[in-house]
Design an enzyme around this catalytic site. Structure first.
Site, PDB file in Angstrom:
ATOM      1  CB  SER A 257      46.878  42.223  43.486  1.00 29.98           C
ATOM      2  OG  SER A 257      45.579  41.871  43.045  1.00 29.98           O
TER       3      SER A 257
ATOM      4  CE  LYS B 236      44.487  43.304  39.865  1.00 28.09           C
ATOM      5  NZ  LYS B 236      43.866  42.697  41.066  1.00 28.09           N
TER       6      LYS B 236
ATOM      7  CB  SER C 117      43.067  42.189  45.064  1.00 30.74           C
ATOM      8  OG  SER C 117      44.112  41.326  45.452  1.00 30.74           O
TER       9      SER C 117
END
Lengths: 50, 457
Positions: free
Chosen positions: B137, B59, B161
């Site tokens: 996310s 990420k 997330s």
């Protein structure tokens, strides 16, 4: 006959509207938190490790 | 095939297919080839470390030396760090190969975004149906694993997330106990909530990754002095059979969407065949999990990003609702933040009570399938952590509650909805119970094949 809306609905992404909604959301959350009971001796959790 | 060839293959895939899902922030081909060459040398020496030469994506809130680390946000599009996040360094030490930085919702969505498009890379598109969202996310992490662009990825969770993209994309994600995995070198959204964890194609794969990244870190003050080791294989079966599961049937009966309900019910029935001891237990009905978690990450996130919020580049953020939320969060009162923190203590005690009579809590990962990329995420306004009063709350606030209490969770696929999109379950356990959670899902995945299903490409 299709009825016409009497006024144009406000754009949901209007920054002023969003700002108002964001402030209202914080107040609503605060009210929820304040009405939830917690024993008076309860200290907040902390990540501080001396 | 050599590790260098494998790295090139995955970098090609990430470059070619990644944009279809808006999943990739940067392909790190040069670094990947360097790390893969080292892996090839080690393989020739007979090195058998399980992650040796395996490509992965991280990420884009994790620092990787020399590569852009944008935090998914336009104001940070040119940000470059000269060090690796601890988790990236540890995976390098395990012989893994960083092939890409993966797309994410800007600033991990801390202001409360309205649209899936709230990202420098655009809306995360779901490999199962690109007109639907990949979740957030950790949008790119979910999509890249589901789409076969990387064997595994790193995601992060403040509240949902890792869980949401895992559920929406049909991958297995682990949210570690707060403190088990170092956050050094990761963007902070909430000091007291942020966790980093693996997203993979199976619990066994996630286990290998977690073993590599978990452990104490002198660079992270919140790091616990704990490691992760999987349960010993000799008595796992007995331990799994003996587990006591807390479950509230209304999580699915009252909250599942029409498209997700049958697959969720089937998943619960399958799980029950593996772990038969179910009983009812629910989180306290009077605790406002949504306001609690929102107040905590709102106040902490706004403090962390105060300079941005009050600076010239703030308007560059994509999502108007997120901007409004971040600005407003600067004015969260100390008394409300502290009240939320005090309620976390009460919540932890409530979890302790549940875990007197149960070892894990089972619930839906998400009660709906992935929403269309054009659908506002706050309409309708009811969410898992803020259910409408007409429905029994059960454990539907488990994502927010589990994060507030710092507890580990594993999210795993249990089938497809009637719309053809993935549906998944979650298990939450006591702090540092990752070995048990992963063993349970590993047992489930030995008896089912949902995790092996792939979207048509």
């Amino acid at each position: 006959v299709t009825e016409q809306p009497k006024e144009t609905p406000r754009d949901i992404d209007d920054p002023e509207l969003l700002a108002t909604q964001a402030r209202e959301a914080i107040e609503k959350s605060a009210a929820e938190l304040r009405k939830t009971s917690v024993p008076i001796a309860t200290e907040p959790s902390t990540v501080y490790r001396p | 095939v050599s590790a260098v060839e494998l790295a090139d293959e995955f970098c090609d895939l990430l470059e070619r297919i990644g944009p279809t899902y808006n999943a990739v922030a940067t392909v790190t081909r040069e670094r990947a080839r360097r790390e893969a060459a080292r892996a090839d040398t080690a393989l020739k020496r007979g090195d058998t470390r399980p992650l040796l030469g395996i490509p992965y994506g991280a990420k884009d809130l994790l620092a990787a030396k020399g590569a852009p680390t944008t935090w998914g946000a336009p104001p940070y599009r040119d940000q470059v760090f000269d060090n690796d996040a601890t988790v990236i360094a540890l995976l390098g030490r395990a012989g893994s190969v960083l092939a890409a930085k993966l797309a994410m919702v800007e600033l991990a969505g801390g202001g409360g975004y309205r649209y899936p498009s709230a990202s420098l890379q655009g809306p995360g598109r779901n490999p199962w149906n690109t007109e639907h969202w990949s979740g957030g996310s950790s949008s790119g992490s979910g999509a890249a694993v589901a789409g076969g662009l990387v064997p595994f990825a790193l995601g992060s969770e403040t509240s949902g997330s890792i869980g949401t993209p895992s559920a929406y994309c049909g991958v297995t994600g682990v949210r570690p106990t707060y403190g088990l995995v170092s956050r050094h070198g990761a963007m902070a959204l909430s000091w007291t909530l942020d966790k980093i964890g693996p997203m993979a194609r199976s619990a066994d794969d996630a286990s290998q990754v977690l073993e590599a990244i978990a452990g104490p870190d002198k660079d992270d003050e919140t790091s616990a002095n704990r490691k992760y080791r999987p349960l010993d294989g000799r008595d796992v079966h007995q331990q799994v059979r003996a587990v006591r599961v807390a479950f509230a049937e209304e999580d699915i009966a009252d909250h599942a969407s029409e498209s997700a309900k049958a697959a969720l019910e089937n998943g619960i029935a399958e799980f029950k065949r593996i772990v038969p001891s179910f009983h009812r237990a629910t989180l306290p009905a009077d605790m406002p999990f949504g306001p609690m978690v929102g107040t905590v990450y709102g106040a902490e996130g706004a403090t962390i990003f105060a300079e941005l919020i009050e600076g010239e580049r703030f308007e560059e953020l994509v999502d108007a609702r997120q901007k409004a939320g971040l600005r407003a969060a600067l004015d969260i009162r100390a008394r409300d933040y502290l009240q939320a923190m005090r309620l976390r203590v009460r919540l932890s005690r409530a979890f302790d009570e549940i875990f007197h009579g149960a070892d894990v809590i089972l619930s839906a990962g998400r009660t709906i399938t992935a929403t269309p990329v054009t659908q506002p995420l706050d309409i309708p306004p009811s969410t898992a952590s803020n259910p409408p009063p007409s429905r029994r709350p059960g454990n539907i606030g488990l994502i927010a509650a589990g994060n507030l209490a710092g507890l580990p969770a594993i999210f795993f696929p249990c089938g497809l909805g009637t719309d053809g999109l993935p549906v998944g379950l979650q298990l939450v356990g006591r702090a540092f119970s990752e070995p048990l959670l992963i063993a349970l899902v590993s047992a489930y995945q030995r008896e089912t094949d949902h995790h092996t299903k792939r979207p048509a490409t």
